[in-house]
Design a protein around this motif. Structure first.
Motif, PDB file in Angstrom:
ATOM      1  N   GLY A  53      -0.188  -0.050  -8.947  1.00 45.93           N
ATOM      2  CA  GLY A  53      -0.863  -1.318  -9.204  1.00 45.93           C
ATOM      3  C   GLY A  53      -0.220  -2.140 -10.308  1.00 45.93           C
ATOM      4  N   TYR A  54       0.809  -1.588 -10.955  1.00 48.91           N
ATOM      5  CA  TYR A  54       1.417  -2.301 -12.085  1.00 48.91           C
ATOM      6  C   TYR A  54       2.709  -3.034 -11.746  1.00 48.91           C
ATOM      7  CZ  TYR A  54      -1.862  -0.285 -15.394  1.00 48.91           C
ATOM      8  OH  TYR A  54      -2.996   0.041 -16.081  1.00 48.91           O
ATOM      9  N   ILE A  55       3.284  -2.762 -10.567  1.00 47.70           N
ATOM     10  CA  ILE A  55       4.556  -3.419 -10.232  1.00 47.70           C
ATOM     11  C   ILE A  55       4.322  -4.369  -9.063  1.00 47.70           C
ATOM     12  CG2 ILE A  55       6.994  -3.085  -9.696  1.00 47.70           C
ATOM     13  CD1 ILE A  55       6.767  -0.213 -10.636  1.00 47.70           C
ATOM     14  N   PRO A  56       4.118  -5.672  -9.334  1.00 50.95           N
ATOM     15  CA  PRO A  56       3.871  -6.597  -8.231  1.00 50.95           C
ATOM     16  C   PRO A  56       5.114  -6.801  -7.367  1.00 50.95           C
ATOM     17  CG  PRO A  56       4.082  -7.789 -10.302  1.00 50.95           C
ATOM     18  CD  PRO A  56       4.102  -6.327 -10.643  1.00 50.95           C
ATOM     19  N   LEU A  57       4.886  -6.917  -6.059  1.00 54.66           N
ATOM     20  CA  LEU A  57       5.956  -7.273  -5.121  1.00 54.66           C
ATOM     21  C   LEU A  57       5.809  -8.769  -4.843  1.00 54.66           C
ATOM     22  CD1 LEU A  57       5.979  -4.158  -4.863  1.00 54.66           C
ATOM     23  CD2 LEU A  57       6.361  -4.414  -2.421  1.00 54.66           C
ATOM     24  N   LEU A  58       6.527  -9.576  -5.617  1.00 53.87           N
ATOM     25  CA  LEU A  58       6.401 -11.027  -5.547  1.00 53.87           C
ATOM     26  C   LEU A  58       7.343 -11.610  -4.504  1.00 53.87           C
ATOM     27  CD1 LEU A  58       6.547 -11.635  -9.400  1.00 53.87           C
ATOM     28  CD2 LEU A  58       4.497 -11.346  -7.995  1.00 53.87           C
ATOM     29  N   GLU A 102       0.828  -1.208   0.000  1.00 49.86           N
ATOM     30  CA  GLU A 102       0.000   0.000   0.000  1.00 49.86           C
ATOM     31  C   GLU A 102       0.868   1.267   0.000  1.00 49.86           C
ATOM     32  OE1 GLU A 102      -2.889  -0.075   3.272  1.00 49.86           O
ATOM     33  OE2 GLU A 102      -2.679   2.112   3.328  1.00 49.86           O
ATOM     34  N   GLN A 103       1.868   1.293   0.884  1.00 48.90           N
ATOM     35  CA  GLN A 103       2.719   2.475   0.991  1.00 48.90           C
ATOM     36  C   GLN A 103       3.617   2.630  -0.235  1.00 48.90           C
ATOM     37  OE1 GLN A 103       4.581   3.838   4.390  1.00 48.90           O
ATOM     38  NE2 GLN A 103       3.069   3.048   5.819  1.00 48.90           N
ATOM     39  N   PHE A 104       4.112   1.527  -0.755  1.00 51.48           N
ATOM     40  CA  PHE A 104       4.908   1.586  -1.985  1.00 51.48           C
ATOM     41  C   PHE A 104       4.087   2.246  -3.088  1.00 51.48           C
ATOM     42  CE2 PHE A 104       5.540  -0.789  -6.052  1.00 51.48           C
ATOM     43  CZ  PHE A 104       6.684  -0.114  -6.461  1.00 51.48           C
ATOM     44  N   ASN A 105       2.863   1.792  -3.250  1.00 46.61           N
ATOM     45  CA  ASN A 105       2.027   2.346  -4.323  1.00 46.61           C
ATOM     46  C   ASN A 105       1.669   3.816  -4.098  1.00 46.61           C
ATOM     47  OD1 ASN A 105       1.358   0.401  -6.573  1.00 46.61           O
ATOM     48  ND2 ASN A 105       1.089  -0.913  -4.782  1.00 46.61           N
ATOM     49  N   SER A 106       1.628   4.216  -2.825  1.00 44.34           N
ATOM     50  CA  SER A 106       1.324   5.635  -2.553  1.00 44.34           C
ATOM     51  C   SER A 106       2.520   6.531  -2.847  1.00 44.34           C
ATOM     52  CB  SER A 106       0.877   5.817  -1.099  1.00 44.34           C
ATOM     53  OG  SER A 106       1.995   5.773  -0.233  1.00 44.34           O
TER      54      SER A 106
END
Lengths: 306, 306
Positions: free
Chosen positions: B280-285, B268-272
């Motif tokens: 929403g385009y870079i998944p943290l796998l 959530e914080q990464f995307n903010s």
């Protein structure tokens, strides 16, 4: 010798070039974009520009290898469309590559303007011969491009090189859609001008160069602004260096006009913020090319088709 | 099918594998490194390990395509030597690749252990099929690797992926040779443990997992530590994303054992903290492979020779 067409599609002007693989230009057409007439209109204009090029050097348009387009904003390079197009209304998801490709039966590639400028510098300018280059432009905003073995790393959503949003200050200035404390809000030309007006007075500062000049003349407050910006830029360069360890940085943009006031300190602080084993190994080079948007765009098909 | 030899050369153990291009292992030899006996001794040991491999699956050692070595520390990949070798005394500039290459008449490649682990994940694990991956390991320290089209970007001085030194806090904690406020000093397993011991008490915290558990149980101070670390990690991920916009992050390391306590907030914080167009385009796998050092090393010649 191979030949390519490069298009620098800006919000104000659109410029189309025929260049060879060394970046030499043979024919050029430039017009006002007239963006308000919409993407179909602009696309027709580009088609006319391409048809107007004198391609006799390669025996006609049919002997050109490919077309490249540089645009202001992030690009989905896989599908050949712009993702956001603040300065080119209607170009979001507009199939510009497909239209030109089907019209001319040539491969067409697109990327954003900072990326193609960086590609030109990497292939023909300051980065020539280096395996990897990170291009940085410090101007109204701060942008960049990463080039690996002569190829742009554009990113999954075309946002590679959006380094203006790198955070260099906790709880820093919030500017537009950027992070609070993003380097573009703290140390771009716009930011230096803003800080100068706030701290030194509206009457003393018209642009960033005034702040650098006043600092050089001994104004303590101006020196404080410059020192802070240098420290923040050094943090940005160090963060990029730890992420990809480029063989060189190539720095361009209007702020480089004031290079003599800050460059040596920036190099020193950058080196103090990177790992011992990297110090002195990553040169901060100055750009060598002028007005390289259309040439860089022409390098797109060259880099992709090789 | 092609076959490769991978060597995971650590300060404690050295492990040599024969694998095929899918990462399947056929033969393995593992010994104590005995690093104190010096690089010539260790090199002879590796030669014996390679000679001990059962290569019948490919009709003998002469049908192997190449050898890869993963080592703890930055590497000059062009000259095939370690630049710093804190955990392998004497290996700075030791011509390990040249020695193995002339002995076996095979191409030999070397890179650091985080890079080869990232390469394995990119080619065979969570990143399979993605054009670009940024691998991040959060453990005692914080390290990473950037993989573009199946190739490591090792950097001019082998320091690509040294993301532990990315600055996430102004005037932050100074740890070892790192920058004050470097993410490794603020949010690694070691840092979380240190903060936990300082703020919650030596008796309550043995390792980072205790801090996460206490936060989960409602301890306000522990929650404060966890929230701060998540924010700092999000800043690091965002800075990397703006630099290269990877198609995915792949996250490994011991701290991922406490994933359930922090992962959703981190995403959530990464995307903010990234541009709207990237959200929403870079998944943290999460990593998929176990103990992939030697397999990753074997992927080095595969990626370089293809």
């Amino acid at each position: 010798m191979k030949y390519y067409i490069g298009i620098d599609l800006g919000g104000t002007n659109v410029r189309t070039l025929l260049v060879d693989e060394t970046g030499k230009s043979y024919s050029e057409v430039k017009d006002a974009t007239e963006r308000d007439n919409g993407p179909d209109y602009v696309c027709s204009k580009i088609i006319r520009q391409i048809e107007s090029l004198d391609c006799s050097v390669c025996g006609g348009l049919e002997n050109v290898q490919g077309i490249g387009i540089g645009v202001p904003g992030p690009v989905d390079t896989e599908h050949g469309v712009m993702i956001m197009a603040t300065n080119l209304p209607g170009f979001e998801n507009y199939p510009i590559c497909e239209k030109l490709s089907s019209r001319f039966n040539l491969p067409v590639f697109i990327d954003n303007d900072a990326n193609v400028a960086g590609l030109a510098e990497a292939l023909l300018g300051a980065g020539k011969g280096k395996p990897t280059c990170y291009y940085v432009t410090i101007s109204t905003g701060i942008g960049g491009a990463f080039i690996v073995n002569g190829q742009l790393v554009s990113g999954g959503r075309g946002h590679a090189g959006e380094i203006g949003n790198i955070i260099v200050k906790n709880n820093g200035y919030k500017f537009g859609g950027l992070n609070p404390g993003a380097v573009e809000g703290e140390a771009s030309g716009t930011a230096i001008t803003r800080k100068g007006k706030e701290i030194l007075g509206e009457d003393k500062v018209a642009h960033a160069g005034d702040v650098f000049r006043l600092a050089d003349e001994g104004d303590i407050k101006a020196q404080g602004i410059v020192d802070e910006c240098i420290s923040e830029l050094a943090t940005m360069f160090a963060n990029i260096a730890h992420t990809v360890d480029p063989h060189c940085f190539i720095i361009g943009g209007g702020v480089m006009k004031s290079k003599r006031y800050f460059y040596d300190k920036l190099v020193e602080q950058f080196n103090s913020k990177i790992h011992v084993g990297m110090r002195g190994y990553i040169p901060l080079l100055e750009t060598e090319l002028e007005d390289c948007g259309a040439i860089g765009a022409a390098m797109l098909p060259m880099s992709k088709l090789k």
